[in-house]
Scaffold this motif. Structure first.
Motif, short mmCIF file in Angstrom:
data_model
loop_
_atom_site.label_atom_id
_atom_site.label_comp_id
_atom_site.label_asym_id
_atom_site.label_seq_id
_atom_site.Cartn_x
_atom_site.Cartn_y
_atom_site.Cartn_z
N ALA A 1 86.73 99.39 7.44
CA ALA A 1 85.31 98.92 7.62
C ALA A 1 85.51 98.10 8.85
N VAL A 2 86.28 97.12 9.23
CA VAL A 2 86.39 96.39 10.33
C VAL A 2 86.78 97.42 11.62
N MET B 1 79.43 97.83 5.13
CA MET B 1 80.47 97.74 4.26
C MET B 1 81.29 96.72 4.28
N GLN B 2 81.64 95.71 5.32
CA GLN B 2 82.28 94.53 5.37
C GLN B 2 81.49 93.64 4.58
N TRP B 3 80.25 93.44 4.54
CA TRP B 3 79.48 92.77 3.85
C TRP B 3 79.72 92.69 2.29
N HIS B 4 79.63 94.00 1.71
CA HIS B 4 79.80 94.44 0.48
C HIS B 4 81.31 94.04 -0.07
N GLU C 1 91.50 87.14 11.45
CA GLU C 1 91.28 87.96 12.62
C GLU C 1 89.97 88.31 12.76
N MET C 2 89.17 88.63 11.86
CA MET C 2 87.61 88.83 11.52
C MET C 2 86.88 87.82 11.97
N LEU C 3 87.44 86.48 11.93
CA LEU C 3 86.69 85.14 12.38
C LEU C 3 86.66 84.98 13.91
N LYS C 4 87.84 85.75 14.30
CA LYS C 4 87.80 85.47 15.85
C LYS C 4 87.37 86.76 16.52
N ASP C 5 86.86 87.74 15.85
CA ASP C 5 86.37 89.02 16.18
C ASP C 5 84.91 89.02 16.66
N GLU C 6 84.45 89.12 18.02
CA GLU C 6 83.14 89.05 18.34
C GLU C 6 82.33 90.08 17.65
N GLU C 7 82.86 91.45 17.46
CA GLU C 7 82.17 92.51 16.78
C GLU C 7 81.85 92.34 15.47
N VAL C 8 82.43 91.36 14.62
CA VAL C 8 82.22 91.06 13.29
C VAL C 8 81.06 90.51 12.95
#
Length: 329
Positions: free
Chosen positions: A154-155, A162-165, A184-191
């Protein structure tokens, strides 16, 4: 089959005849026929442990799992002399269906008063409890591994919904397997920033005790989830909530909408809380926006808004859009 009037009883010979047919059919593995006769007896309020267990056996053999489970639950409510026999049967039924979580809940509830469990049920349930614990952990680990794989995909696909669910699916789970991808997700601007807020709350709930980096809207900050206040416990959030309480008595509906708007705003920006904000202006902007939903277009056009307030309104509207860009899905 329709329930007969409780005042009507079977003549002893008829009762014996139907019982004989039921148990003969059961011995010959004619489960449908046996069940039909057993239900006839039960319709006439003829019930005992032998008949109850026979019906349960028929349901299990016929693959009617849900009906068998419901019957077990009904038998447990009797709290009679056969209670622990029913517990063992129900636990075994759930175990064979790979419903390990249900087995754990049932057995742990019974073991709260372990001294009351007679033999041989104590030994049987203890053995089942141990085996179930092992298999439940394996099942949970497998599910978490599958979810981790799905989250990585999903990332990669930038699938916010999908990430949310998936991250919400991890409430009450041991998330240690996910720590690496979460960081990694917390640093990713796209998340999506909303997904990041959920991740932070999961780390807090699991007492993650290390410094983490978070990026939202091109801003960066470092917090330790273990000692950083939860979103709704944050002092600034609580201050604004208190300011909005003055609405509650005058206009409960308006207060409820204002409270929801505040929650959504913080859900998007957390943990980036600008404590230099003017609380009175933020409150005024929130009230303006929720009041606007009750105003017609002409009244809105006639309302003059000072520039300082307009900036807060603009911010709130922007973060509302971010929130609903995901939630509307």
């Amino acid at each position: 089959m329709e329930q007969h009037d409780k005042k009507i009883v079977l003549f002893p010979k008829w009762k014996e005849k139907i019982e004989a047919r039921a148990f003969q059919a059961l011995r010959n593995k004619r489960f449908e026929e046996a069940l039909e006769n057993l239900n006839t007896l039960l319709d006439y309020q003829v019930s005992n442990q032998e008949i109850d267990i026979a019906k349960l056996t028929c349901l299990i053999e016929l693959g009617r799992q849900r009906e068998a489970e419901l019957l077990c639950e009904e038998l447990l409510t009797k709290k009679d002399d056969h209670y622990f026999a029913y517990v063992h049967i129900y636990a075994t039924l759930l175990f064979q269906a790979n419903k390990y979580e249900g087995v754990a809940e049932l057995i742990e509830d019974v073991f709260e008063d372990e001294n009351t469990i007679p033999e041989p049920y104590l030994s049987q349930l203890t053995t089942l409890r141990s085996l179930n614990s092992t298999l439940l952990k394996q099942q949970t680990d497998q599910q978490l591994t599958v979810t981790l794989k799905q989250l990585k995909e999903a990332v990669e696909k930038q699938d916010d919904v999908m990430q949310w669910h998936l991250v919400n699916h991890l409430n009450d789970s041991d998330i240690s397997l996910y720590n690496s991808i979460f960081l990694e997700m917390l640093k990713d601007e796209e998340v999506n920033p909303i997904v990041k807020t959920v991740i932070i709350s999961l780390l807090q709930a699991n007492t993650y005790d290390e410094l983490i980096e978070i990026v939202k809207f091109s801003d960066k900050m470092y917090i330790n989830p273990n000692d950083f206040p939860y979103m709704t416990d944050h002092p600034f959030y609580q201050k604004i909530k208190k300011e909005l309480e003055t609405l509650e008595q005058d206009n409960p509906s308006l207060h409820a909408l204002a409270d929801q708007l505040l929650y959504r705003y913080f859900f998007v920006v957390y943990p980036f809380i600008n404590e230099d904000m003017d609380i009175s202006l933020l409150k005024e902007a929130i009230i303006y926006l929720v009041s606007a939903s009750f105003m017609d277009e002409e009244a809105l056009n006639q309302t003059k808004i000072k520039e300082s307030l307009a900036l807060y309104i603009e911010d709130l509207l922007y973060y509302e859009k971010v929130y609903f860009s995901l939630m509307k899905e």
